[in-house]
Design a protein around this motif. Structure first.
Motif, PDB file in Angstrom:
ATOM      1  N   ASN A 131      26.572  33.819  50.454  1.00 10.88           N
ATOM      2  CA  ASN A 131      25.721  32.628  50.372  1.00 10.88           C
ATOM      3  C   ASN A 131      26.367  31.554  49.516  1.00 10.88           C
ATOM      4  OD1 ASN A 131      23.738  33.810  51.959  1.00 10.88           O
ATOM      5  ND2 ASN A 131      22.621  34.640  50.206  1.00 10.88           N
ATOM      6  N   THR A 132      27.053  31.969  48.446  1.00 11.82           N
ATOM      7  CA  THR A 132      27.753  31.015  47.594  1.00 11.82           C
ATOM      8  C   THR A 132      28.843  30.300  48.383  1.00 11.82           C
ATOM      9  OG1 THR A 132      27.348  32.303  45.593  1.00 11.82           O
ATOM     10  CG2 THR A 132      29.182  30.760  45.531  1.00 11.82           C
ATOM     11  N   THR A 133      29.577  31.066  49.181  1.00 13.13           N
ATOM     12  CA  THR A 133      30.639  30.478  49.990  1.00 13.13           C
ATOM     13  C   THR A 133      30.072  29.469  50.976  1.00 13.13           C
ATOM     14  OG1 THR A 133      31.894  32.530  49.819  1.00 13.13           O
ATOM     15  CG2 THR A 133      32.544  31.001  51.554  1.00 13.13           C
ATOM     16  N   ASP A 134      28.972  29.823  51.641  1.00 13.36           N
ATOM     17  CA  ASP A 134      28.364  28.921  52.614  1.00 13.36           C
ATOM     18  C   ASP A 134      27.800  27.671  51.946  1.00 13.36           C
ATOM     19  OD1 ASP A 134      28.970  30.661  54.652  1.00 13.36           O
ATOM     20  OD2 ASP A 134      26.999  31.610  54.671  1.00 13.36           O
ATOM     21  N   ALA A 135      27.336  27.814  50.700  1.00 13.57           N
ATOM     22  CA  ALA A 135      26.693  26.696  50.015  1.00 13.57           C
ATOM     23  C   ALA A 135      27.689  25.659  49.521  1.00 13.57           C
ATOM     24  CB  ALA A 135      25.859  27.203  48.835  1.00 13.57           C
ATOM     25  N   VAL A 136      28.958  26.051  49.370  1.00 11.17           N
ATOM     26  CA  VAL A 136      29.972  25.116  48.875  1.00 11.17           C
ATOM     27  C   VAL A 136      30.606  24.444  50.087  1.00 11.17           C
ATOM     28  CG1 VAL A 136      32.087  24.849  47.542  1.00 11.17           C
ATOM     29  CG2 VAL A 136      30.394  26.560  46.862  1.00 11.17           C
ATOM     30  N   SER A 148      35.055  32.548  40.745  1.00 10.62           N
ATOM     31  CA  SER A 148      34.140  32.571  39.613  1.00 10.62           C
ATOM     32  C   SER A 148      33.041  33.606  39.832  1.00 10.62           C
ATOM     33  CB  SER A 148      33.526  31.184  39.403  1.00 10.62           C
ATOM     34  OG  SER A 148      32.566  31.204  38.369  1.00 10.62           O
ATOM     35  N   PHE A 149      32.495  33.648  41.039  1.00 10.38           N
ATOM     36  CA  PHE A 149      31.438  34.621  41.335  1.00 10.38           C
ATOM     37  C   PHE A 149      31.994  36.037  41.234  1.00 10.38           C
ATOM     38  CE2 PHE A 149      28.466  37.144  43.661  1.00 10.38           C
ATOM     39  CZ  PHE A 149      27.236  36.520  43.511  1.00 10.38           C
ATOM     40  N   PHE A 150      33.191  36.266  41.762  1.00  8.06           N
ATOM     41  CA  PHE A 150      33.802  37.588  41.712  1.00  8.06           C
ATOM     42  C   PHE A 150      34.030  38.021  40.265  1.00  8.06           C
ATOM     43  CE2 PHE A 150      37.369  40.486  41.466  1.00  8.06           C
ATOM     44  CZ  PHE A 150      37.083  41.413  42.460  1.00  8.06           C
ATOM     45  N   ASP A 151      34.555  37.120  39.449  1.00 11.62           N
ATOM     46  CA  ASP A 151      34.839  37.460  38.054  1.00 11.62           C
ATOM     47  C   ASP A 151      33.569  37.860  37.302  1.00 11.62           C
ATOM     48  OD1 ASP A 151      37.500  36.939  38.486  1.00 11.62           O
ATOM     49  OD2 ASP A 151      37.456  34.932  37.609  1.00 11.62           O
ATOM     50  N   THR A 152      32.468  37.210  37.638  1.00 11.56           N
ATOM     51  CA  THR A 152      31.211  37.478  36.943  1.00 11.56           C
ATOM     52  C   THR A 152      30.549  38.771  37.418  1.00 11.56           C
ATOM     53  OG1 THR A 152      30.834  35.111  36.624  1.00 11.56           O
ATOM     54  CG2 THR A 152      28.914  36.574  36.445  1.00 11.56           C
ATOM     55  N   HIS A 153      30.534  38.984  38.726  1.00 12.97           N
ATOM     56  CA  HIS A 153      29.711  40.060  39.284  1.00 12.97           C
ATOM     57  C   HIS A 153      30.485  41.309  39.690  1.00 12.97           C
ATOM     58  CE1 HIS A 153      26.079  37.523  39.522  1.00 12.97           C
ATOM     59  NE2 HIS A 153      26.905  36.540  39.820  1.00 12.97           N
ATOM     60  N   PHE A 154      31.788  41.196  39.907  1.00 15.40           N
ATOM     61  CA  PHE A 154      32.531  42.353  40.425  1.00 15.40           C
ATOM     62  C   PHE A 154      33.688  42.809  39.537  1.00 15.40           C
ATOM     63  CE2 PHE A 154      30.685  40.425  44.258  1.00 15.40           C
ATOM     64  CZ  PHE A 154      30.050  41.529  44.798  1.00 15.40           C
ATOM     65  N   ALA A 155      34.339  41.886  38.864  1.00 18.30           N
ATOM     66  CA  ALA A 155      35.537  42.246  38.103  1.00 18.30           C
ATOM     67  C   ALA A 155      35.306  43.367  37.090  1.00 18.30           C
ATOM     68  CB  ALA A 155      36.106  41.002  37.413  1.00 18.30           C
ATOM     69  N   PRO A 156      34.134  43.421  36.399  1.00 17.75           N
ATOM     70  CA  PRO A 156      33.935  44.511  35.425  1.00 17.75           C
ATOM     71  C   PRO A 156      34.027  45.910  36.036  1.00 17.75           C
ATOM     72  CG  PRO A 156      32.339  42.759  35.054  1.00 17.75           C
ATOM     73  CD  PRO A 156      33.032  42.430  36.329  1.00 17.75           C
ATOM     74  N   ALA A 157      33.804  46.030  37.329  1.00 19.42           N
ATOM     75  CA  ALA A 157      33.832  47.347  37.974  1.00 19.42           C
ATOM     76  C   ALA A 157      35.246  47.811  38.288  1.00 19.42           C
ATOM     77  CB  ALA A 157      33.014  47.317  39.259  1.00 19.42           C
ATOM     78  N   LEU A 158      36.239  46.976  38.030  1.00 20.48           N
ATOM     79  CA  LEU A 158      37.606  47.321  38.410  1.00 20.48           C
ATOM     80  C   LEU A 158      38.300  48.235  37.406  1.00 20.48           C
ATOM     81  CD1 LEU A 158      38.766  43.854  39.767  1.00 20.48           C
ATOM     82  CD2 LEU A 158      38.238  45.899  41.104  1.00 20.48           C
ATOM     83  N   SER A 180      37.037  39.150  50.545  1.00 16.19           N
ATOM     84  CA  SER A 180      36.669  37.730  50.526  1.00 16.19           C
ATOM     85  C   SER A 180      37.552  36.935  49.568  1.00 16.19           C
ATOM     86  CB  SER A 180      35.202  37.568  50.141  1.00 16.19           C
ATOM     87  OG  SER A 180      34.356  38.139  51.118  1.00 16.19           O
ATOM     88  N   THR A 181      37.792  37.480  48.379  1.00 14.86           N
ATOM     89  CA  THR A 181      38.598  36.742  47.408  1.00 14.86           C
ATOM     90  C   THR A 181      40.069  36.694  47.828  1.00 14.86           C
ATOM     91  OG1 THR A 181      38.797  38.761  46.074  1.00 14.86           O
ATOM     92  CG2 THR A 181      37.089  37.192  45.453  1.00 14.86           C
ATOM     93  N   THR A 182      40.563  37.766  48.430  1.00  9.81           N
ATOM     94  CA  THR A 182      41.961  37.771  48.863  1.00  9.81           C
ATOM     95  C   THR A 182      42.170  36.805  50.017  1.00  9.81           C
ATOM     96  OG1 THR A 182      42.160  40.078  48.164  1.00  9.81           O
ATOM     97  CG2 THR A 182      43.877  39.240  49.614  1.00  9.81           C
TER      98      THR A 182
END
Length: 397
Positions: A131-136, A148-158, A180-182
């Motif tokens: 949804n973030t991608t579609d909204a931009v 930015s969204f990935f760093d906030t919501h997914f990066a900690p799980a790496l 998506s990020t790649t």
């Protein structure tokens, strides 16, 4: 995430499929979802895949135009065809043989089995990422928003401990977020992150053919031909994917570099000389019905054929498709309007929008005019006018 775009001039059997489909418009979709039959093929999809598929559907005058195939190709072929038949696109998947169909086709599970399943935290975050991608709407801002969204919501799980602790569904959602990020950042760092998550899926024995295809696609998008061969050597998933090989050397920083499709598994490095004179660069794709409409119209118009046939280079936006057969077929059918692959987005700094088709008119190395799109009435007059401008004359040749 994989998307499909259907051609506007479907074959007779494809047109019949669309005519018989229960969902041919936004209104049809709303009505179908309001009543959602208990035996709907949508229930063959996991909750996240179902949500993404439904929310990705876009329609034109002739039915569906764009949709996500996420999760669809991971289903047995007979089941995948059931899902796509909802929009008349079932022939994207070859029918299984009678013997294999009986062995792999599943009955649609009871509605309660999936309908009562809530999205996990990471699945919900992935849906929000889309949804973030579609909204931009500004294309240049999308990569930063996604990162930015990935760093906030997914990066900690790496971190290794957290990665190992993820549930299967959360791990799959994390992998999709790396896809998506790649796609936005096809570089070694993002590829490495994506590969780490894939390797955890493989370690658990949970990697799917679709996830392997995503890995192959990301490697090809990054033009990592050695990586394609190396990944093929360690996975048996997606056996239909043959690594694409490069003939020649590809400069990572060279301008106006292309990959000429010389066969189903071979591309050749090339460069387009735009420094002198007039030339047209056309951003196009075999899978885009507007591109196909444009090519058909150009070939049937002697004036346009004279302009585009001898003075243009057609390039495909950088993508992750590893099946080159559509390009082979296009180039065989349109020998004067062949489509090459852009070596990278950075190799074409003048292309600020990758909508297809887009016609960029160069004069002595600089863009002097741009024509975007191919409406019903075509864009012939605009192309002739722009060519006269670039060519420094009022003639069309």
């Amino acid at each position: 995430m994989a998307f499909a775009c259907l051609p506007s001039f479907a074959l007779a059997d494809e047109a019949a499929n669309v005519a018989a489909a229960p969902i041919k418009s936004e209104a049809d979709l709303k009505a179908y979802m309001a009543l959602l039959p208990k035996d709907s093929p949508l229930y063959l999809l996991q909750p996240l895949d179902r949500k993404v598929f439904v929310e990705s559907l876009r329609f034109g005058e002739k039915g569906v135009t764009t949709f996500s195939t996420q999760g669809v190709f991971d289903l047995p072929p007979a089941d995948g065809r059931k899902v796509l038949a909802l929009v008349g696109a079932q022939d994207m998947i070859d029918p299984p043989s009678p013997s294999s169909a009986a062995a792999t086709e599943r009955a649609v599970p009871p509605a309660e089995s999936f309908a009562t399943q809530q999205l996990t935290a990471y699945e919900a975050s992935y849906a929000s990422l889309l949804n973030t991608t579609d909204a931009v709407y500004a294309h240049t801002a999308r990569p930063a928003a996604v990162q930015s969204f990935f760093d906030t919501h997914f990066a900690p799980a790496l971190a290794e401990k957290q990665l190992r602790a993820l549930s299967s569904r959360d791990l799959a959602a994390l992998y999709r977020s790396t896809v998506s990020t790649t796609a936005m950042f096809p570089d070694a760092s993002h590829l490495g992150t994506m590969r780490r998550v894939y390797d955890e899926l493989a370690r658990r024995g949970q990697a799917t053919d679709g996830q392997a295809r995503d890995m192959f696609g990301a490697l090809f998008r990054a033009r990592d031909f050695k990586g394609l061969l190396a990944f093929r050597a360690v996975t048996r998933k997606a056996p239909e994917v043959a690594p694409i090989t490069l003939d020649g050397q590809l400069s990572p920083r060279g301008l106006h570099r292309t990959l000429v499709v010389d066969g189903a598994t071979v591309v050749r490095a090339d460069v387009v000389d735009l420094a002198r004179g007039a030339h047209i660069v056309v951003v196009a794709s075999p899978g885009c019905h507007f591109s196909r409409d444009a090519a058909q119209a150009i070939e049937h118009d002697p004036r346009l054929a004279g302009i585009l046939g001898g003075h243009s280079t057609w390039i495909e936006p950088t993508g992750s498709a590893t099946d080159l057969k559509p390009w082979v077929a296009w180039n065989a059918g349109h020998p004067t309007l062949r489509i090459d692959l852009a070596a990278s987005d950075k190799a074409w700094p003048e292309v600020t929008r990758w909508e297809t088709p887009t016609f960029l008119f160069f004069k002595d190395g600089k863009v002097v005019d741009t024509v975007v799109g191919w409406p019903k009435e075509g864009n012939g007059p605009a192309i002739e006018k722009a060519w006269a401008h670039a060519n420094g004359s009022t003639s069309q040749m």
